[in-house]
Design a protein around this motif. Structure first.
Motif, PDB file in Angstrom:
ATOM      1  N   ARG A 101       0.812  -1.222   0.000  1.00 15.02           N
ATOM      2  CA  ARG A 101       0.000   0.000   0.000  1.00 15.02           C
ATOM      3  C   ARG A 101       0.844   1.270   0.000  1.00 15.02           C
ATOM      4  O   ARG A 101       0.320   2.358  -0.224  1.00 15.02           O
ATOM      5  CB  ARG A 101      -0.939   0.021   1.207  1.00 15.02           C
ATOM      6  CG  ARG A 101      -1.989  -1.087   1.143  1.00 15.02           C
ATOM      7  CD  ARG A 101      -2.831  -1.086   2.372  1.00 15.02           C
ATOM      8  NE  ARG A 101      -1.958  -1.415   3.514  1.00 15.02           N
ATOM      9  CZ  ARG A 101      -2.362  -1.557   4.756  1.00 15.02           C
ATOM     10  NH1 ARG A 101      -3.625  -1.383   5.058  1.00 15.02           N
ATOM     11  NH2 ARG A 101      -1.515  -1.868   5.709  1.00 15.02           N
ATOM     12  N   ALA A 102       2.146   1.161   0.272  1.00 19.56           N
ATOM     13  CA  ALA A 102       3.015   2.340   0.297  1.00 19.56           C
ATOM     14  C   ALA A 102       3.032   2.993  -1.086  1.00 19.56           C
ATOM     15  O   ALA A 102       3.013   2.313  -2.108  1.00 19.56           O
ATOM     16  CB  ALA A 102       4.420   1.957   0.726  1.00 19.56           C
ATOM     17  N   ARG A 103       3.058   4.318  -1.090  1.00 21.27           N
ATOM     18  CA  ARG A 103       3.050   5.075  -2.334  1.00 21.27           C
ATOM     19  C   ARG A 103       4.081   6.198  -2.279  1.00 21.27           C
ATOM     20  O   ARG A 103       4.467   6.656  -1.221  1.00 21.27           O
ATOM     21  CB  ARG A 103       1.666   5.706  -2.596  1.00 21.27           C
ATOM     22  CG  ARG A 103       0.576   4.691  -2.881  1.00 21.27           C
ATOM     23  CD  ARG A 103       0.786   4.037  -4.246  1.00 21.27           C
ATOM     24  NE  ARG A 103      -0.217   3.064  -4.552  1.00 21.27           N
ATOM     25  CZ  ARG A 103      -0.081   1.748  -4.390  1.00 21.27           C
ATOM     26  NH1 ARG A 103       1.019   1.249  -3.872  1.00 21.27           N
ATOM     27  NH2 ARG A 103      -1.041   0.922  -4.731  1.00 21.27           N
ATOM     28  N   VAL A 104       4.482   6.624  -3.461  1.00 24.13           N
ATOM     29  CA  VAL A 104       5.389   7.757  -3.593  1.00 24.13           C
ATOM     30  C   VAL A 104       4.572   8.944  -4.095  1.00 24.13           C
ATOM     31  O   VAL A 104       3.937   8.852  -5.149  1.00 24.13           O
ATOM     32  CB  VAL A 104       6.545   7.440  -4.566  1.00 24.13           C
ATOM     33  CG1 VAL A 104       7.381   8.681  -4.828  1.00 24.13           C
ATOM     34  CG2 VAL A 104       7.412   6.318  -4.017  1.00 24.13           C
ATOM     35  N   LEU A 116       8.273  11.398  -2.303  1.00 26.18           N
ATOM     36  CA  LEU A 116       8.135  11.213  -0.861  1.00 26.18           C
ATOM     37  C   LEU A 116       7.367   9.922  -0.600  1.00 26.18           C
ATOM     38  O   LEU A 116       6.190   9.818  -0.958  1.00 26.18           O
ATOM     39  CB  LEU A 116       7.383  12.406  -0.251  1.00 26.18           C
ATOM     40  CG  LEU A 116       8.036  13.770  -0.487  1.00 26.18           C
ATOM     41  CD1 LEU A 116       7.048  14.890  -0.224  1.00 26.18           C
ATOM     42  CD2 LEU A 116       9.266  13.908   0.386  1.00 26.18           C
ATOM     43  N   LEU A 117       8.034   8.940  -0.003  1.00 27.80           N
ATOM     44  CA  LEU A 117       7.397   7.658   0.287  1.00 27.80           C
ATOM     45  C   LEU A 117       6.508   7.809   1.512  1.00 27.80           C
ATOM     46  O   LEU A 117       6.959   8.253   2.571  1.00 27.80           O
ATOM     47  CB  LEU A 117       8.451   6.576   0.528  1.00 27.80           C
ATOM     48  CG  LEU A 117       7.913   5.175   0.797  1.00 27.80           C
ATOM     49  CD1 LEU A 117       7.202   4.612  -0.441  1.00 27.80           C
ATOM     50  CD2 LEU A 117       9.044   4.237   1.226  1.00 27.80           C
ATOM     51  N   VAL A 118       5.227   7.447   1.364  1.00 27.06           N
ATOM     52  CA  VAL A 118       4.268   7.479   2.468  1.00 27.06           C
ATOM     53  C   VAL A 118       3.715   6.071   2.678  1.00 27.06           C
ATOM     54  O   VAL A 118       3.818   5.216   1.797  1.00 27.06           O
ATOM     55  CB  VAL A 118       3.115   8.486   2.209  1.00 27.06           C
ATOM     56  CG1 VAL A 118       3.661   9.898   2.056  1.00 27.06           C
ATOM     57  CG2 VAL A 118       2.286   8.099   1.002  1.00 27.06           C
ATOM     58  N   SER A 119       3.122   5.835   3.832  1.00 27.32           N
ATOM     59  CA  SER A 119       2.617   4.496   4.159  1.00 27.32           C
ATOM     60  C   SER A 119       1.449   4.079   3.278  1.00 27.32           C
ATOM     61  O   SER A 119       1.319   2.910   2.920  1.00 27.32           O
ATOM     62  CB  SER A 119       2.187   4.437   5.625  1.00 27.32           C
ATOM     63  OG  SER A 119       3.279   4.748   6.457  1.00 27.32           O
ATOM     64  N   GLU A 120       0.595   5.055   2.920  1.00 22.73           N
ATOM     65  CA  GLU A 120      -0.582   4.719   2.119  1.00 22.73           C
ATOM     66  C   GLU A 120      -1.221   6.004   1.611  1.00 22.73           C
ATOM     67  O   GLU A 120      -1.276   7.003   2.329  1.00 22.73           O
ATOM     68  CB  GLU A 120      -1.587   3.945   2.970  1.00 22.73           C
ATOM     69  CG  GLU A 120      -2.830   3.515   2.271  1.00 22.73           C
ATOM     70  CD  GLU A 120      -3.781   2.720   3.155  1.00 22.73           C
ATOM     71  OE1 GLU A 120      -4.718   2.125   2.611  1.00 22.73           O
ATOM     72  OE2 GLU A 120      -3.598   2.688   4.385  1.00 22.73           O
ATOM     73  N   SER A 121      -1.695   5.977   0.386  1.00 20.46           N
ATOM     74  CA  SER A 121      -2.497   7.075  -0.144  1.00 20.46           C
ATOM     75  C   SER A 121      -3.954   6.753   0.169  1.00 20.46           C
ATOM     76  O   SER A 121      -4.426   5.651  -0.100  1.00 20.46           O
ATOM     77  CB  SER A 121      -2.300   7.206  -1.653  1.00 20.46           C
ATOM     78  OG  SER A 121      -3.248   8.098  -2.179  1.00 20.46           O
ATOM     79  N   LEU A 122      -4.665   7.722   0.741  1.00 26.01           N
ATOM     80  CA  LEU A 122      -6.062   7.513   1.123  1.00 26.01           C
ATOM     81  C   LEU A 122      -7.029   8.185   0.153  1.00 26.01           C
ATOM     82  O   LEU A 122      -8.222   8.249   0.423  1.00 26.01           O
ATOM     83  CB  LEU A 122      -6.289   8.020   2.551  1.00 26.01           C
ATOM     84  CG  LEU A 122      -5.419   7.362   3.613  1.00 26.01           C
ATOM     85  CD1 LEU A 122      -5.596   8.049   4.959  1.00 26.01           C
ATOM     86  CD2 LEU A 122      -5.716   5.876   3.715  1.00 26.01           C
ATOM     87  N   GLY A 123      -6.506   8.693  -0.950  1.00 19.77           N
ATOM     88  CA  GLY A 123      -7.363   9.263  -1.979  1.00 19.77           C
ATOM     89  C   GLY A 123      -7.619  10.751  -1.799  1.00 19.77           C
ATOM     90  O   GLY A 123      -7.097  11.397  -0.901  1.00 19.77           O
ATOM     91  N   LEU A 124      -8.449  11.262  -2.689  1.00 15.66           N
ATOM     92  CA  LEU A 124      -8.761  12.686  -2.685  1.00 15.66           C
ATOM     93  C   LEU A 124      -9.868  12.993  -1.688  1.00 15.66           C
ATOM     94  O   LEU A 124     -10.779  12.189  -1.492  1.00 15.66           O
ATOM     95  CB  LEU A 124      -9.197  13.142  -4.075  1.00 15.66           C
ATOM     96  CG  LEU A 124      -8.164  13.010  -5.190  1.00 15.66           C
ATOM     97  CD1 LEU A 124      -8.749  13.494  -6.504  1.00 15.66           C
ATOM     98  CD2 LEU A 124      -6.905  13.762  -4.858  1.00 15.66           C
ATOM     99  N   ARG A 125      -9.778  14.158  -1.088  1.00 19.14           N
ATOM    100  CA  ARG A 125     -10.810  14.647  -0.176  1.00 19.14           C
ATOM    101  C   ARG A 125     -11.163  16.068  -0.613  1.00 19.14           C
ATOM    102  O   ARG A 125     -10.288  16.837  -1.011  1.00 19.14           O
ATOM    103  CB  ARG A 125     -10.327  14.680   1.276  1.00 19.14           C
ATOM    104  CG  ARG A 125      -9.929  13.330   1.835  1.00 19.14           C
ATOM    105  CD  ARG A 125     -11.170  12.479   2.105  1.00 19.14           C
ATOM    106  NE  ARG A 125     -10.867  11.274   2.836  1.00 19.14           N
ATOM    107  CZ  ARG A 125     -10.589  10.102   2.291  1.00 19.14           C
ATOM    108  NH1 ARG A 125     -10.543   9.970   1.005  1.00 19.14           N
ATOM    109  NH2 ARG A 125     -10.356   9.042   3.032  1.00 19.14           N
ATOM    110  N   HIS A 126     -12.434  16.411  -0.513  1.00 18.82           N
ATOM    111  CA  HIS A 126     -12.907  17.740  -0.868  1.00 18.82           C
ATOM    112  C   HIS A 126     -13.411  18.406   0.410  1.00 18.82           C
ATOM    113  O   HIS A 126     -14.218  17.831   1.137  1.00 18.82           O
ATOM    114  CB  HIS A 126     -14.017  17.658  -1.906  1.00 18.82           C
ATOM    115  CG  HIS A 126     -13.606  16.867  -3.112  1.00 18.82           C
ATOM    116  ND1 HIS A 126     -12.772  17.368  -4.085  1.00 18.82           N
ATOM    117  CD2 HIS A 126     -13.888  15.597  -3.478  1.00 18.82           C
ATOM    118  CE1 HIS A 126     -12.570  16.447  -5.004  1.00 18.82           C
ATOM    119  NE2 HIS A 126     -13.231  15.359  -4.653  1.00 18.82           N
ATOM    120  N   PHE A 127     -12.929  19.611   0.657  1.00 20.03           N
ATOM    121  CA  PHE A 127     -13.266  20.329   1.880  1.00 20.03           C
ATOM    122  C   PHE A 127     -13.787  21.720   1.549  1.00 20.03           C
ATOM    123  O   PHE A 127     -13.379  22.319   0.553  1.00 20.03           O
ATOM    124  CB  PHE A 127     -12.030  20.489   2.780  1.00 20.03           C
ATOM    125  CG  PHE A 127     -11.370  19.203   3.157  1.00 20.03           C
ATOM    126  CD1 PHE A 127     -11.946  18.345   4.075  1.00 20.03           C
ATOM    127  CD2 PHE A 127     -10.147  18.856   2.605  1.00 20.03           C
ATOM    128  CE1 PHE A 127     -11.327  17.158   4.428  1.00 20.03           C
ATOM    129  CE2 PHE A 127      -9.512  17.678   2.957  1.00 20.03           C
ATOM    130  CZ  PHE A 127     -10.104  16.826   3.869  1.00 20.03           C
TER     131      PHE A 127
END
Length: 177
Positions: A101-104, A116-127
């Motif tokens: 699940r790790a993503r750059v 930048l390596l992160v543990s997981e991408s959780l997708g787009l969020r709109h605020f």
């Protein structure tokens, strides 16, 4: 001269227009912004989408001698050499676990890319823009990069400013002393 069928169609059109409800009116236009949500270990963050050029699975990297342990190496991304950094290591929070699940997250510092390596991408969020506010208690060690949060009725998200991170002194200290 018009035909009776054409006259009938005009009459139906007039009747439809007279009875049309019309579109609902928008009284207040709400402004939104979009962010990418991601996980670093057990913590979740969002970064404005305009700070992220692309999201990739971990590419093959070539290690760099005498580099900090959080500098994973460089990758050839479509003919462009891109340094890949373990974001947790850079921030002094350990290392990103090897996980499918790790993503750059590829961002840009002026003209050059940085992964930048992160543990997981959780997708787009709109605020809603109005949901942003200054963060009262930044996470330890992140006060320079996490200045705001966005608050929703069910949770809040810390906003990690990737441009502040990329322009910070930590990113420039890639060589071992």
């Amino acid at each position: 001269m018009s035909s009776p069928a054409f006259a009938r169609l005009r009459a139906l059109e007039g009747l439809a227009l007279a009875r049309a409800a019309g579109l609902p009116r928008r009284e207040a236009l709400t402004r939104h912004w979009t962010a990418l949500a991601f996980r670093l270990g057990d913590e979740t963050f969002v970064s404005p989408l305009d700070q992220v050029a692309e999201i990739l699975p971990m590419p093959a990297v070539t290690r760099l001698p005498l580099a900090q342990p959080w500098v994973l190496g460089v990758a050839n991304l479509r003919g462009e050499l891109t340094p890949i950094i373990d974001m947790m290591g850079l921030l002094g929070r350990g290392r990103v676990s090897p996980d499918p699940r790790a993503r750059v997250l590829v961002s840009r510092r002026e003209a050059w890319p940085l992964g930048l390596l992160v543990s997981e991408s959780l997708g787009l969020r709109h605020f809603q823009v109005e949901a942003r506010r200054p963060l009262e208690q930044p996470p330890p060690g992140l006060a320079a990069y996490v200045l705001e949060e966005v608050v929703e009725p069910w949770r809040s998200w810390k906003i990690l400013d990737l441009q502040r991170l990329l322009h910070g002194e930590d990113v420039l200290r890639t060589a071992l002393q």
